[in-house]
Motif scaffolding. Structure first.
Motif, PDB file in Angstrom:
ATOM      1  N   THR A 162       0.841  -1.199   0.000  1.00 20.74           N
ATOM      2  CA  THR A 162       0.000   0.000   0.000  1.00 20.74           C
ATOM      3  C   THR A 162       0.873   1.245   0.000  1.00 20.74           C
ATOM      4  OG1 THR A 162      -1.448  -1.242   1.470  1.00 20.74           O
ATOM      5  CG2 THR A 162      -2.019   1.044   1.049  1.00 20.74           C
ATOM      6  N   SER A 163       0.562   2.182  -0.900  1.00 19.50           N
ATOM      7  CA  SER A 163       1.366   3.404  -0.984  1.00 19.50           C
ATOM      8  C   SER A 163       0.529   4.519  -1.617  1.00 19.50           C
ATOM      9  CB  SER A 163       2.620   3.134  -1.819  1.00 19.50           C
ATOM     10  OG  SER A 163       3.489   4.225  -1.834  1.00 19.50           O
ATOM     11  N   PRO A 164       0.201   5.562  -0.845  1.00 15.17           N
ATOM     12  CA  PRO A 164       0.404   5.749   0.588  1.00 15.17           C
ATOM     13  C   PRO A 164      -0.407   4.756   1.404  1.00 15.17           C
ATOM     14  CG  PRO A 164       0.005   7.869  -0.500  1.00 15.17           C
ATOM     15  CD  PRO A 164      -0.363   6.791  -1.478  1.00 15.17           C
ATOM     16  N   ASN A 165       0.138   4.439   2.583  1.00 10.31           N
ATOM     17  CA  ASN A 165      -0.461   3.405   3.414  1.00 10.31           C
ATOM     18  C   ASN A 165      -1.486   3.978   4.389  1.00 10.31           C
ATOM     19  OD1 ASN A 165      -0.558   0.652   4.535  1.00 10.31           O
ATOM     20  ND2 ASN A 165       0.336   1.598   6.344  1.00 10.31           N
ATOM     21  N   ASN A 166      -2.594   3.269   4.511  1.00 14.95           N
ATOM     22  CA  ASN A 166      -3.617   3.573   5.494  1.00 14.95           C
ATOM     23  C   ASN A 166      -3.477   2.567   6.633  1.00 14.95           C
ATOM     24  OD1 ASN A 166      -6.002   4.224   6.864  1.00 14.95           O
ATOM     25  ND2 ASN A 166      -7.311   3.146   5.425  1.00 14.95           N
ATOM     26  N   PRO A 167      -3.168   2.983   7.879  1.00  9.18           N
ATOM     27  CA  PRO A 167      -3.401   4.309   8.452  1.00  9.18           C
ATOM     28  C   PRO A 167      -2.150   5.158   8.677  1.00  9.18           C
ATOM     29  CG  PRO A 167      -3.214   2.744  10.234  1.00  9.18           C
ATOM     30  CD  PRO A 167      -2.978   1.975   8.955  1.00  9.18           C
ATOM     31  N   THR A 168      -0.976   4.733   8.209  1.00  6.92           N
ATOM     32  CA  THR A 168       0.254   5.420   8.612  1.00  6.92           C
ATOM     33  C   THR A 168       0.604   6.630   7.763  1.00  6.92           C
ATOM     34  OG1 THR A 168       1.661   4.019   7.207  1.00  6.92           O
ATOM     35  CG2 THR A 168       1.191   3.232   9.445  1.00  6.92           C
ATOM     36  N   GLY A 169       0.117   6.683   6.514  1.00  8.42           N
ATOM     37  CA  GLY A 169       0.449   7.795   5.619  1.00  8.42           C
ATOM     38  C   GLY A 169       1.801   7.658   4.960  1.00  8.42           C
ATOM     39  N   THR A 170       2.541   6.590   5.262  1.00  6.97           N
ATOM     40  CA  THR A 170       3.858   6.380   4.673  1.00  6.97           C
ATOM     41  C   THR A 170       3.726   5.810   3.265  1.00  6.97           C
ATOM     42  OG1 THR A 170       3.898   4.279   5.890  1.00  6.97           O
ATOM     43  CG2 THR A 170       5.094   6.129   6.849  1.00  6.97           C
ATOM     44  N   TYR A 171       4.830   5.833   2.516  1.00  7.78           N
ATOM     45  CA  TYR A 171       4.784   5.384   1.127  1.00  7.78           C
ATOM     46  C   TYR A 171       6.000   4.517   0.816  1.00  7.78           C
ATOM     47  CZ  TYR A 171       8.441   8.724  -0.197  1.00  7.78           C
ATOM     48  OH  TYR A 171       9.632   9.399  -0.315  1.00  7.78           O
ATOM     49  N   ILE A 172       5.975   3.884  -0.351  1.00  3.93           N
ATOM     50  CA  ILE A 172       7.084   3.036  -0.787  1.00  3.93           C
ATOM     51  C   ILE A 172       7.874   3.787  -1.855  1.00  3.93           C
ATOM     52  CG2 ILE A 172       7.753   0.796  -1.730  1.00  3.93           C
ATOM     53  CD1 ILE A 172       4.951  -0.218  -0.908  1.00  3.93           C
ATOM     54  N   PRO A 173       9.118   4.179  -1.599  1.00  3.65           N
ATOM     55  CA  PRO A 173       9.907   4.899  -2.598  1.00  3.65           C
ATOM     56  C   PRO A 173      10.145   4.056  -3.857  1.00  3.65           C
ATOM     57  CG  PRO A 173      10.894   5.084  -0.415  1.00  3.65           C
ATOM     58  CD  PRO A 173       9.825   4.045  -0.321  1.00  3.65           C
ATOM     59  N   ARG A 174      10.338   4.734  -4.958  1.00  2.00           N
ATOM     60  CA  ARG A 174      10.497   4.043  -6.243  1.00  2.00           C
ATOM     61  C   ARG A 174      11.659   3.045  -6.222  1.00  2.00           C
ATOM     62  NH1 ARG A 174       9.910   6.409 -12.257  1.00  2.00           N
ATOM     63  NH2 ARG A 174      10.330   4.457 -13.348  1.00  2.00           N
ATOM     64  N   SER A 175      12.793   3.434  -5.653  1.00  2.00           N
ATOM     65  CA  SER A 175      13.955   2.542  -5.651  1.00  2.00           C
ATOM     66  C   SER A 175      13.658   1.261  -4.876  1.00  2.00           C
ATOM     67  CB  SER A 175      15.164   3.251  -5.046  1.00  2.00           C
ATOM     68  OG  SER A 175      14.904   3.659  -3.712  1.00  2.00           O
ATOM     69  N   VAL A 176      12.896   1.391  -3.791  1.00  2.00           N
ATOM     70  CA  VAL A 176      12.536   0.219  -2.987  1.00  2.00           C
ATOM     71  C   VAL A 176      11.614  -0.697  -3.777  1.00  2.00           C
ATOM     72  CG1 VAL A 176      11.323  -0.546  -0.907  1.00  2.00           C
ATOM     73  CG2 VAL A 176      12.855   1.435  -0.809  1.00  2.00           C
ATOM     74  N   LEU A 177      10.631  -0.103  -4.451  1.00  2.00           N
ATOM     75  CA  LEU A 177       9.679  -0.905  -5.224  1.00  2.00           C
ATOM     76  C   LEU A 177      10.359  -1.547  -6.433  1.00  2.00           C
ATOM     77  CD1 LEU A 177       6.762  -1.787  -5.153  1.00  2.00           C
ATOM     78  CD2 LEU A 177       6.149   0.252  -6.462  1.00  2.00           C
TER      79      LEU A 177
END
Length: 365
Positions: A162-177
């Motif tokens: 999930t990106s942005p993630n519910n409920p934290t609001g964090t995301y997965i950067p492109r390099s990580v994905l």
């Protein structure tokens, strides 16, 4: 055990059940609903107009398929995907259920990462899946990609990201994905929930679109509930490769979407100005609330969504109840795998100011 109970599926024994956010209770008191991540501006005017027009024909069956909405989505995506790469359904949640129904057999494994949207685990259990929770890392709620990769077995069918993630609001950067998708087996499906994508502005934020175009086994979940303000119409869509989409379409029911939902979604896609104003309102609200949280000493996490997760200065239920007394509805998210935390939606300017005033009143000295 009674005879009828003997035929119940063991995976449906009373366990964890998803409970949505509360509706505004009947009251003469002014209440601000900052508990369900709904659109701070309401609904797209073009969508509302489309619903009113469609209401003249609610005695008739709706479109047998979702083709008109899929063609509108092709235009919204500037022709980067074909119509047969989209599947529409009654909300993002219903699409998650549909995907699990398409791919999961008893004892298949599903990987997810708490804190996250509860239906990932609840719906998976309906189909007898074995659930593998690889929690987000502490304290920053980052994705534990190595943990997920190490958890993959020959029984793994679906990985929820999930990106942005519910409920934290964090995301997965492109390099990580990029790295993660290059290392997972070719027979594993990644369900990529991006329903809050319009609000993300990090330089290295990325949607599933380029990965779908490159042929990865990834399915992107989207919703009209947030950016377009159509939560009450229960309409969503996903996009993926043509091969995967055409397989899933085999279990897509005819006349699935109500006529008002179809027309509302098409109208909303044509209202670019409303989308831009919504995103602007959310980003301005995020900046304001971040600044005010800092002044009040409220612990929160940077967010790419239209909400914050906070570590309240009081126990979560007490905190939510005290805010309710001040006319502010918020959402405790222990059920989402974030014990003690509370999620607060970014509202319009009036609601955001009311929230800060309420926090000033209830925060311990």
């Amino acid at each position: 055990m009674s005879k009828i109970e003997s035929i119940f599926k063991s995976c449906l024994e009373p366990k964890e059940v998803y409970k949505g956010g509360k509706n505004i209770p009947a009251s003469n008191k002014k209440l601000y609903k900052l508990s369900s991540n709904e659109n701070p501006l309401g609904a797209s005017p073009k969508a509302v107009a489309a619903i009113k027009k469609a209401a003249e024909n609610i005695d008739l069956y709706p479109d047998q398929t979702d083709i008109r909405l899929r063609e509108a989505l092709v235009q919204d995506f500037d022709g980067q995907l074909a119509a047969d790469q989209f599947i529409c359904g009654n909300s993002g949640s219903e699409l998650i259920d549909m995907l699990l129904r398409a791919f999961i057999n008893e004892n298949d494994e599903v990987i997810y990462s708490n804190p996250c949207f509860l239906p990932y685990s609840v719906f998976s259990r309906w189909y007898g899946a074995k659930l593998i929770d690889i929690p987000l890392t502490n304290p920053n709620y980052h994705l534990d990609t190595e943990g997920i990769l190490n958890a993959i077995t020959d029984k793994t069918k679906i990985i929820f990201l999930t990106s942005p993630n519910n409920p934290t609001g964090t995301y997965i950067p492109r390099s990580v994905l990029d790295d993660f998708l290059s290392r997972i087996p070719k027979n594993v499906i990644v369900v990529f929930d991006e329903v809050y994508r319009h609000f993300a502005d990090a330089e290295d934020y990325i949607t599933a679109l380029p990965y779908v175009k490159a042929g990865h086994n990834i399915i992107a979940i989207n919703s009209f509930s947030k950016t377009y303000g159509l939560a009450g119409q229960r309409i969503g869509y996903c996009y993926t490769t043509s091969t995967i989409a055409n397989y899933i379409r085999q279990i897509h029911k005819p006349f699935l979407l109500p006529i008002t939902s179809i027309e509302a979604a098409i109208g909303a896609l044509n209202d670019k100005g409303f989308v831009e104003e919504t995103v602007k309102t959310v980003k301005e609200g995020r900046a304001y609330l971040s600044s005010e949280f800092d002044k009040l000493g409220i612990t929160y996490w940077p967010t790419q969504g239209n909400f914050f997760i906070v570590d309240p200065p009081l126990p979560e239920i007490e905190f939510a109840n005290k805010l309710m007394e001040q006319g502010i509805m918020v959402r405790p998210v222990s059920q989402f795998g974030a014990p003690g935390k509370v999620r607060i939606t970014v509202g319009n300017q009036e609601a955001n100011h009311a929230l800060i005033q309420a926090l000033e009143k209830i925060k311990p000295d």
